[in-house]
Design a protein around this motif. Sequence first.
Motif, short mmCIF file in Angstrom:
data_model
loop_
_atom_site.label_atom_id
_atom_site.label_comp_id
_atom_site.label_asym_id
_atom_site.label_seq_id
_atom_site.Cartn_x
_atom_site.Cartn_y
_atom_site.Cartn_z
N LEU A 6 15.37 37.67 14.89
CA LEU A 6 14.72 37.50 13.56
C LEU A 6 13.41 38.03 13.52
N SER A 7 13.03 38.66 12.42
CA SER A 7 11.65 38.89 12.51
C SER A 7 10.93 37.76 11.64
N VAL A 8 10.08 37.02 11.99
CA VAL A 8 9.37 35.94 11.23
C VAL A 8 7.97 36.04 11.31
N LYS A 9 7.20 35.12 10.43
CA LYS A 9 5.84 35.37 10.07
C LYS A 9 5.11 35.20 11.28
N ARG A 10 4.02 35.96 11.54
CA ARG A 10 3.20 35.77 12.86
C ARG A 10 2.52 34.51 12.89
N ARG A 11 2.37 33.90 14.24
CA ARG A 11 1.79 32.63 14.49
C ARG A 11 2.74 31.41 14.03
N ASN A 12 4.06 31.73 13.53
CA ASN A 12 4.79 30.50 13.23
C ASN A 12 6.14 30.71 13.88
N GLU A 13 6.08 31.44 15.05
CA GLU A 13 7.59 31.59 15.73
C GLU A 13 7.94 30.17 16.23
N CYS A 29 13.01 31.05 21.73
CA CYS A 29 11.91 31.53 21.39
C CYS A 29 11.04 31.52 22.59
N PRO A 30 11.10 32.59 23.40
CA PRO A 30 10.42 32.64 24.88
C PRO A 30 8.84 32.30 24.79
N THR A 31 8.48 31.55 25.40
CA THR A 31 7.02 31.13 25.23
C THR A 31 6.36 31.25 26.78
N ILE A 32 4.86 31.40 26.98
CA ILE A 32 4.22 31.38 28.23
C ILE A 32 2.78 30.59 27.65
N THR A 33 2.43 30.13 28.82
CA THR A 33 1.08 29.24 28.93
C THR A 33 0.16 30.24 29.19
N VAL A 34 -0.89 30.04 28.27
CA VAL A 34 -1.99 31.19 28.44
C VAL A 34 -3.38 30.10 28.35
N VAL A 35 -4.00 30.53 29.31
CA VAL A 35 -5.47 29.98 29.54
C VAL A 35 -6.58 30.78 28.87
N LYS A 36 -6.94 30.16 27.91
CA LYS A 36 -8.32 30.81 27.14
C LYS A 36 -9.58 30.31 27.57
N GLN A 37 -10.65 31.13 27.75
CA GLN A 37 -11.81 30.67 28.11
C GLN A 37 -12.73 30.77 26.89
N TRP A 38 -13.23 29.36 26.71
CA TRP A 38 -14.23 29.38 25.67
C TRP A 38 -15.70 29.16 26.28
N PHE A 53 8.94 37.31 16.86
CA PHE A 53 10.43 37.57 16.85
C PHE A 53 10.97 35.96 17.38
N VAL A 54 12.26 35.92 16.95
CA VAL A 54 12.98 34.79 17.48
C VAL A 54 14.23 35.15 17.60
N PHE A 55 15.29 34.62 18.52
CA PHE A 55 16.40 35.17 18.85
C PHE A 55 17.22 33.82 18.31
N ILE A 56 18.31 34.26 17.76
CA ILE A 56 19.05 32.91 16.82
C ILE A 56 20.58 33.47 17.20
N GLY A 71 9.26 31.44 6.20
CA GLY A 71 8.42 32.15 7.22
C GLY A 71 9.43 33.26 7.87
N VAL A 72 10.85 33.10 7.75
CA VAL A 72 11.95 33.95 8.20
C VAL A 72 11.68 35.01 7.23
N LEU A 73 11.59 36.30 7.90
CA LEU A 73 11.25 37.43 7.04
C LEU A 73 12.60 38.34 7.00
N ARG A 74 13.13 38.66 8.07
CA ARG A 74 14.17 39.64 7.97
C ARG A 74 15.18 39.57 9.47
N TYR A 75 16.08 40.42 9.39
CA TYR A 75 16.75 40.50 10.86
C TYR A 75 16.39 41.76 11.29
N LEU A 76 16.39 41.99 12.52
CA LEU A 76 15.91 43.26 13.12
C LEU A 76 17.15 44.18 12.94
N PHE A 77 17.11 45.33 12.62
CA PHE A 77 18.24 46.45 12.64
C PHE A 77 18.13 47.42 13.85
#
Length: 155
Positions: A6-13, A29-38, A53-56, A71-77
Amino acid sequence: MFWFVLSVKRRNEIKIASQLEQLGYQVYCPTITVVKQWSDRKKKSIEPLISSFVFIKVEDKNRAQVFDVPGVLRYLFYLGKPAKVPDKEINLLQDHLNGSALISSIENIKPGDNHLIADGPFKGKNGVVHEVGKNRLQVVLTELGIKVTLSTAID
């Protein structure tokens, strides 16, 4: 039953995946932990591995119902049909994210070498060494079209 992409709205996965799960769908929805430096601190955040993208898993007859979630936009073809991902590929991705792709040692390996992965979820896959670090090795798996990072087994 296959996984659809599924193609979904960015930053809403992650939020959309959660809403789809609440409706009874099997979602990944595969995720990773990211360390951001402020400037004054470091902050860990969980981000989607594959942006937008999200798998369903959904039956063909129920495919249109996912659009009830905002927020769900379309299926990937692919080739005019909804792209289907086999369970095997999703399992490989999950195993890799769980850190089960290990190598025993990095000796006499240099960028450009061919490397056969002997263990883990990518066992038996051949790739080209992209980068060599002290405890890790980046290999481009041309068959799958991805770059994986293999870590040494630390005792």
